[in-house]
Design a protein around this motif. Structure first.
Motif, PDB file in Angstrom:
ATOM      1  N   UNK A  27      95.151  52.953  -9.593  1.00  0.00           N
ATOM      2  CA  UNK A  27      94.216  53.769 -10.332  1.00  0.00           C
ATOM      3  C   UNK A  27      93.115  54.423  -9.536  1.00  0.00           C
ATOM      4  N   UNK A  28      93.126  54.261  -8.212  1.00  0.00           N
ATOM      5  CA  UNK A  28      92.079  54.884  -7.402  1.00  0.00           C
ATOM      6  C   UNK A  28      92.321  56.385  -7.310  1.00  0.00           C
ATOM      7  N   UNK A  29      93.561  56.766  -7.066  1.00  0.00           N
ATOM      8  CA  UNK A  29      93.910  58.180  -6.985  1.00  0.00           C
ATOM      9  C   UNK A  29      94.725  58.545  -8.215  1.00  0.00           C
ATOM     10  N   UNK A  30      94.138  59.391  -9.048  1.00  0.00           N
ATOM     11  CA  UNK A  30      94.794  59.819 -10.275  1.00  0.00           C
ATOM     12  C   UNK A  30      94.953  61.330 -10.207  1.00  0.00           C
ATOM     13  N   UNK A  31      96.169  61.844 -10.432  1.00  0.00           N
ATOM     14  CA  UNK A  31      96.363  63.297 -10.359  1.00  0.00           C
ATOM     15  C   UNK A  31      95.553  64.030 -11.426  1.00  0.00           C
ATOM     16  N   UNK A  32      95.208  65.269 -11.112  1.00  0.00           N
ATOM     17  CA  UNK A  32      94.397  66.073 -12.018  1.00  0.00           C
ATOM     18  C   UNK A  32      95.156  66.463 -13.286  1.00  0.00           C
ATOM     19  N   UNK A  33      96.465  66.478 -13.213  1.00  0.00           N
ATOM     20  CA  UNK A  33      97.264  66.830 -14.383  1.00  0.00           C
ATOM     21  C   UNK A  33      98.654  66.240 -14.269  1.00  0.00           C
ATOM     22  N   UNK A  34      99.361  66.186 -15.392  1.00  0.00           N
ATOM     23  CA  UNK A  34     100.702  65.594 -15.375  1.00  0.00           C
ATOM     24  C   UNK A  34     101.679  66.343 -14.457  1.00  0.00           C
ATOM     25  N   UNK A  35     101.482  67.625 -14.303  1.00  0.00           N
ATOM     26  CA  UNK A  35     102.380  68.415 -13.455  1.00  0.00           C
ATOM     27  C   UNK A  35     102.218  68.054 -11.978  1.00  0.00           C
ATOM     28  N   UNK A  36     101.091  67.505 -11.617  1.00  0.00           N
ATOM     29  CA  UNK A  36     100.811  67.163 -10.217  1.00  0.00           C
ATOM     30  C   UNK A  36     101.144  65.719  -9.871  1.00  0.00           C
ATOM     31  N   UNK A  86      86.625  44.535  -7.104  1.00  0.00           N
ATOM     32  CA  UNK A  86      87.207  44.582  -8.446  1.00  0.00           C
ATOM     33  C   UNK A  86      86.136  44.669  -9.532  1.00  0.00           C
ATOM     34  N   UNK A  87      84.899  44.333  -9.194  1.00  0.00           N
ATOM     35  CA  UNK A  87      83.811  44.385 -10.163  1.00  0.00           C
ATOM     36  C   UNK A  87      83.062  45.712 -10.131  1.00  0.00           C
ATOM     37  N   UNK A  88      83.379  46.555  -9.176  1.00  0.00           N
ATOM     38  CA  UNK A  88      82.670  47.827  -9.026  1.00  0.00           C
ATOM     39  C   UNK A  88      83.577  48.988  -9.439  1.00  0.00           C
ATOM     40  N   UNK A  89      82.970  50.073  -9.891  1.00  0.00           N
ATOM     41  CA  UNK A  89      83.772  51.270 -10.155  1.00  0.00           C
ATOM     42  C   UNK A  89      84.331  51.832  -8.839  1.00  0.00           C
ATOM     43  N   UNK A  90      85.489  52.435  -8.911  1.00  0.00           N
ATOM     44  CA  UNK A  90      86.135  52.979  -7.711  1.00  0.00           C
ATOM     45  C   UNK A  90      85.231  53.985  -7.008  1.00  0.00           C
ATOM     46  N   UNK A  91      84.481  54.770  -7.771  1.00  0.00           N
ATOM     47  CA  UNK A  91      83.595  55.765  -7.165  1.00  0.00           C
ATOM     48  C   UNK A  91      82.527  55.095  -6.305  1.00  0.00           C
ATOM     49  N   UNK A  92      81.981  53.977  -6.774  1.00  0.00           N
ATOM     50  CA  UNK A  92      80.984  53.252  -5.991  1.00  0.00           C
ATOM     51  C   UNK A  92      81.556  52.730  -4.683  1.00  0.00           C
ATOM     52  N   UNK A  93      82.785  52.227  -4.736  1.00  0.00           N
ATOM     53  CA  UNK A  93      83.432  51.728  -3.519  1.00  0.00           C
ATOM     54  C   UNK A  93      83.698  52.880  -2.557  1.00  0.00           C
ATOM     55  N   UNK A  94      84.159  54.004  -3.090  1.00  0.00           N
ATOM     56  CA  UNK A  94      84.430  55.158  -2.224  1.00  0.00           C
ATOM     57  C   UNK A  94      83.136  55.670  -1.585  1.00  0.00           C
ATOM     58  N   UNK A  95      82.045  55.686  -2.332  1.00  0.00           N
ATOM     59  CA  UNK A  95      80.763  56.116  -1.768  1.00  0.00           C
ATOM     60  C   UNK A  95      80.294  55.158  -0.675  1.00  0.00           C
TER      61      UNK A  95
END
Length: 124
Positions: A27-36, A86-95
């Motif tokens: 769930x870290x990388x989610x495509x912008x749309x189903x076609x992608x 696992x307790x943090x949002x993915x965006x926080x970890x990426x930052x």
């Protein structure tokens, strides 16, 4: 190629190892749309493979025993840093990782500037 100390090998591997752990999480990388979806899966798989290779590259010239010892050390470092991801949002970890890489890059940028200045002095 210069001979690297164990510490230098670990320092080279840590960023790739942390990014590999992040890229491997669901769930870290989610495509912008189903076609992608197919393209995104291919891109993420390529990213993971490149990060895996980058993580192991500093240890390529070592004996298997030494390589395993350093990989265990790298794994301990990764576990210490990522124990609460696992307790943090993915965006926080990426930052957090972005700041780490930015700080690492500042050191590299300063080295590059010094090399450029030395080249300019040599040409003058």
């Amino acid at each position: 190629m210069p001979i690297l100390t164990d510490r230098q090998r670990i320092e080279l591997a840590v960023p790739a190892c942390l990014l590999y752990s992040l890229a491997s999480a669901e769930g870290v990388f989610v495509p912008a749309g189903p076609a992608l979806k197919t393209q995104a899966a291919t891109d993420v798989a390529g990213l993971r493979e490149n990060l895996r290779v980058a993580c192991l590259e500093p240890f390529a010239d070592l004996t298997p025993t030494k390589k395993q010892a350093l990989l265990r050390r790298l794994n301990r470092i990764k576990q210490q840093v990522s124990y609460d991801w696992h307790e943090r949002p993915a965006l926080g970890v990426m930052l957090m990782l972005w700041c780490f890489l930015k700080d690492l890059g500042c050191g590299l940028d300063q080295h590059q500037k010094a090399m450029t200045a030395a080249r300019a002095r040599a040409e003058a």
